[in-house]
Scaffold this active site. Structure first.
Site, mmCIF file in Angstrom:
data_model
loop_
_atom_site.group_PDB
_atom_site.id
_atom_site.type_symbol
_atom_site.label_atom_id
_atom_site.label_comp_id
_atom_site.label_asym_id
_atom_site.label_seq_id
_atom_site.Cartn_x
_atom_site.Cartn_y
_atom_site.Cartn_z
ATOM 1 N N THR A 137 0.775 -1.225 0.000
ATOM 2 C CA THR A 137 0.000 0.000 0.000
ATOM 3 C C THR A 137 0.820 1.295 0.000
ATOM 4 O O THR A 137 1.797 1.416 0.728
ATOM 5 C CB THR A 137 -0.869 0.020 1.274
ATOM 6 N N ARG A 165 -8.630 -11.936 -3.388
ATOM 7 C CA ARG A 165 -7.928 -11.735 -2.124
ATOM 8 C C ARG A 165 -8.120 -10.305 -1.632
ATOM 9 O O ARG A 165 -8.076 -9.345 -2.386
ATOM 10 C CB ARG A 165 -6.443 -12.038 -2.316
#
Length: 252
Positions: A137, A165
């Site tokens: 991220t 996922r």
């Protein structure tokens, strides 16, 4: 006013210029508008548009060779928006931001795609990256002159993970947390961050922000990459990681 940006736990200093650019763009927007939501998302968009980061255009490929994105935005006045398994949109963080004023706070897969199209976003083939990402991220936390806080984050997930996922990025309390006192983002191995409910637990210890973030990082083994950034409404701002993590702070 303050902004802090990170480029993902595990990324090397080679992409520091990209994080610097993101923070500078976010800071520009913050100075012009005094709006932390616009600033945090503007910074995140810069990294989504930079192929070197695991977000947006540079997202890693799932095990079927496709790109699926997760993103989240939250504000200190109690609003949040998150999307997961969004496919073929260049800037997932903008889709997540659109949910801030909706009753629904999180959408996945086909529902997220349908919502994005209804909001006027165009699907564009996202080629993605075949690199074996260790960094996850990217994101930013911003604070306005009157103390309002916003967080924004975006990710391409982990290379080779199964379709569908979901990592920590769109999960409230794990990958992000924001209220009137604090804004927190996590980056790294999503499953491990989720299992620890990382951001919320850091919030519970956050009177001293630096100590809280250092404590949070130590919740995971040293060989499990994780990074955390945060701003408190009393002016504390900090970011740390147990691995390399390009980071930039700007404040007046």
């Amino acid at each position: 006013m303050k902004i802090i940006c990170h480029g993902g736990a595990g990324h090397t200093p080679k992409v520091q210029d990209g994080v610097d650019k993101a923070a500078e763009e976010g800071w520009k927007i913050l100075k012009e508008t005094d709006n932390p939501t616009l600033a945090a998302t503007a910074a995140t968009i810069i990294m989504e548009d930079d192929f070197r980061f695991n977000a947006g255009t540079g997202s890693c490929l799932r095990d079927d060779g496709r790109v699926q994105n997760d993103a989240a935005v939250a504000t200190s006045d109690g609003r949040m928006g998150a999307i997961t398994n969004l496919q073929d949109f260049k800037n997932p963080v903008l889709v997540a931001r659109e949910l801030l004023d909706e009753f629904v706070t999180m959408l996945a897969g086909e529902g997220a795609i349908e919502f994005a199209l209804k909001k006027g976003f165009k699907q564009t083939k996202v080629k993605g990256s075949e690199k074996g990402w260790t960094g996850d991220t990217v994101g930013a936390v911003a604070q306005s002159s009157d103390g309002k806080i916003a967080v924004a984050s975006s990710t391409g997930g982990v290379r080779g993970r199964p379709v569908g996922r979901v990592g920590d990025t769109p999960l409230w309390g794990s990958g992000f947390y924001c209220d009137e006192s604090i804004g927190i983002l996590a980056t790294g191995v999503g499953e491990a961050i989720t299992e620890q409910l990382m951001c919320y637990r850091v919030y519970q210890h956050s009177k001293n922000l630096e100590k809280a973030l250092e404590w949070g990082v130590k919740l995971l083994p040293k060989d499990t990459g994780v990074g955390i950034i945060a701003i408190r409404n009393d002016g504390q701002i900090y970011g740390t990681s147990n691995t390399s993590m390009p980071l930039k702070i700007i404040e007046d």
